[in-house]
Write a protein that holds these residues in place. Structure first.
Motif, short mmCIF file in Angstrom:
data_model
loop_
_atom_site.label_atom_id
_atom_site.label_comp_id
_atom_site.label_asym_id
_atom_site.label_seq_id
_atom_site.Cartn_x
_atom_site.Cartn_y
_atom_site.Cartn_z
N GLU A 50 -45.97 -1.68 3.00
CA GLU A 50 -46.25 -0.29 2.63
C GLU A 50 -45.48 0.68 3.51
O GLU A 50 -44.89 1.66 3.03
CB GLU A 50 -47.75 -0.02 2.72
N LEU A 51 -45.44 0.40 4.81
CA LEU A 51 -44.76 1.29 5.74
C LEU A 51 -43.24 1.25 5.55
O LEU A 51 -42.57 2.28 5.65
CB LEU A 51 -45.15 0.95 7.17
N GLU A 52 -42.70 0.08 5.28
CA GLU A 52 -41.26 -0.01 5.01
C GLU A 52 -40.90 0.76 3.74
O GLU A 52 -39.86 1.44 3.69
CB GLU A 52 -40.84 -1.47 4.89
N SER A 53 -41.76 0.68 2.73
CA SER A 53 -41.51 1.44 1.50
C SER A 53 -41.57 2.94 1.76
O SER A 53 -40.72 3.70 1.28
CB SER A 53 -42.54 1.06 0.43
N LEU A 54 -42.57 3.38 2.52
CA LEU A 54 -42.68 4.80 2.86
C LEU A 54 -41.44 5.28 3.61
O LEU A 54 -40.94 6.38 3.36
CB LEU A 54 -43.92 5.05 3.71
N ALA A 55 -40.96 4.45 4.53
CA ALA A 55 -39.78 4.85 5.32
C ALA A 55 -38.54 4.99 4.43
O ALA A 55 -37.67 5.83 4.70
CB ALA A 55 -39.54 3.84 6.43
N ARG A 56 -38.46 4.17 3.38
CA ARG A 56 -37.33 4.30 2.45
C ARG A 56 -37.45 5.54 1.58
O ARG A 56 -36.46 6.19 1.24
CB ARG A 56 -37.24 3.05 1.56
N LEU A 57 -38.69 5.88 1.21
CA LEU A 57 -38.92 6.97 0.27
C LEU A 57 -39.01 8.34 0.92
O LEU A 57 -38.71 9.35 0.28
CB LEU A 57 -40.22 6.71 -0.51
N ARG A 58 -39.44 8.39 2.17
CA ARG A 58 -39.71 9.66 2.83
C ARG A 58 -38.75 9.88 3.99
O ARG A 58 -38.86 9.20 5.02
CB ARG A 58 -41.16 9.69 3.35
N PRO A 59 -37.81 10.81 3.87
CA PRO A 59 -36.85 11.03 4.95
C PRO A 59 -37.48 11.53 6.24
O PRO A 59 -36.86 11.46 7.30
CB PRO A 59 -35.88 12.05 4.36
N ASN A 60 -38.71 12.04 6.16
CA ASN A 60 -39.37 12.55 7.37
C ASN A 60 -40.28 11.51 8.03
O ASN A 60 -41.07 11.84 8.91
CB ASN A 60 -40.19 13.81 7.06
N PHE A 61 -40.14 10.24 7.62
CA PHE A 61 -40.98 9.17 8.21
C PHE A 61 -40.11 8.03 8.71
O PHE A 61 -39.22 7.54 8.01
CB PHE A 61 -41.99 8.64 7.18
N ILE A 62 -40.39 7.59 9.94
CA ILE A 62 -39.69 6.46 10.56
C ILE A 62 -40.73 5.41 10.95
O ILE A 62 -41.77 5.74 11.54
CB ILE A 62 -38.90 6.89 11.81
N TYR A 63 -40.44 4.14 10.64
CA TYR A 63 -41.33 3.03 10.97
C TYR A 63 -40.58 2.07 11.89
O TYR A 63 -39.49 1.59 11.54
CB TYR A 63 -41.76 2.32 9.69
N ILE A 64 -41.15 1.82 13.07
CA ILE A 64 -40.51 0.96 14.05
C ILE A 64 -41.50 -0.15 14.46
O ILE A 64 -42.35 0.07 15.35
CB ILE A 64 -40.05 1.75 15.29
#
Length: 279
Positions: free
Chosen positions: A184-198
């Motif tokens: 879910e977090l990897e998908s959000l990071a792809r879709l939302r330019p204002n979100f980074i997942y590390i």
């Protein structure tokens, strides 16, 4: 996080007021559980927790360690768990749970399946929320293990409408299969330019299939991972940091942040470091 007890006599009605409606196993030690209340669901803010409970007579999973002192069969064992679901979700509450083999409650929660009944507290509590953070500030959300749960609620609630504020999640675990919500977090990071997942794992030699950051979260921060991946400077005038999970991680990251001018909250001043310890 929290324990309360309620004595039940044999003539009382069941204290249970909620039902498990789904149970997803991340691995044998981690589950995502959704709970539906019998009554209309209470309001809550992303980052808050709710209380779950089961009677001491309920079965525990076989792999649980023996209880040092057997639980009273007629008393409810209660604990507080951060809510992972969006605050606009009105059908259920979602919880991200780890099996504490020596615990009183989680070995019983892990024995539940869809249709099982349990106790749900009447309200949400906690101040680990975004209320006191200025809307223009970057949110750096640092977690180990199931300390990720409150951030999932924040992201599910806010990324729908927040297109300018920047969010970063740093999540540490031992192995790749311990990184709950990773897809879910990897998908959000792809879709939302204002979100980074590390995400990062600490035992890469035992998980060669994981291709990402390795090492403890505090080490990644010291190495400038935020600047490298998002151009984010750890500056308290621009960033608020949330820390949730292992107390050792929290202590180490707080020292790092305080050296950069971040401060913990005090009366009348919310500070720029916000903490929720998980044991």
């Amino acid at each position: 996080l929290l324990e309360q007890k309620h004595t039940m006599n044999p003539n009382e009605q069941s204290p249970y007021n909620a039902t498990v409606i789904s149970r997803e196993e991340i691995n044998p030690q981690l589950i995502v559980m959704r709970v539906q209340s019998d009554a209309p669901l209470f309001e809550f803010k992303p980052g808050q927790f709710a209380v779950l409970g089961l009677l001491g007579r309920e079965p525990r999973v076989p792999e649980a360690a023996p209880e040092e002192t057997p639980s009273d069969p007629d008393k409810i064992i209660r604990r507080a768990y951060s809510i992972a679901s969006s605050s606009v979700e009105r059908r259920y509450l979602e919880f991200y749970l780890t099996h504490v083999t020596s615990g009183q409650l989680t070995p019983r929660l892990f024995a539940l399946h869809p249709g099982s009944r349990l106790f749900l507290g009447p309200k949400a509590s906690g101040v680990f929320t975004l209320d006191r953070v200025a809307p223009e500030k970057v949110l750096v959300l640092v977690a180990t293990g199931t300390g990720l749960a409150p951030y999932i609620s924040m992201l599910r609630t806010m990324l729908v409408k927040e297109t300018q504020r920047r969010f970063v999640v740093l999540h540490g675990a031992r192995f790749g299969w311990d990184l709950g919500y990773r897809g879910e977090l990897e998908s959000l990071a792809r879709l939302r330019p204002n979100f980074i997942y590390i995400p990062s794992i600490t035992r890469p030699e035992q998980d060669p299939s994981f291709h990402g950051h390795t090492g403890r979260i505090q080490a990644l921060l010291e190495q400038g991972v935020l600047e490298k991946e998002g151009g984010i400077v750890l500056d308290p005038s621009q960033v608020d940091a949330f820390l949730c999970g292992n107390p050792d991680m929290i202590k180490a990251v707080k020292v790092l942040l305080e050296a950069k001018g971040f401060t913990s909250g005090k009366a009348g001043n919310p500070g720029t470091i916000h903490v929720e310890e998980y044991w």
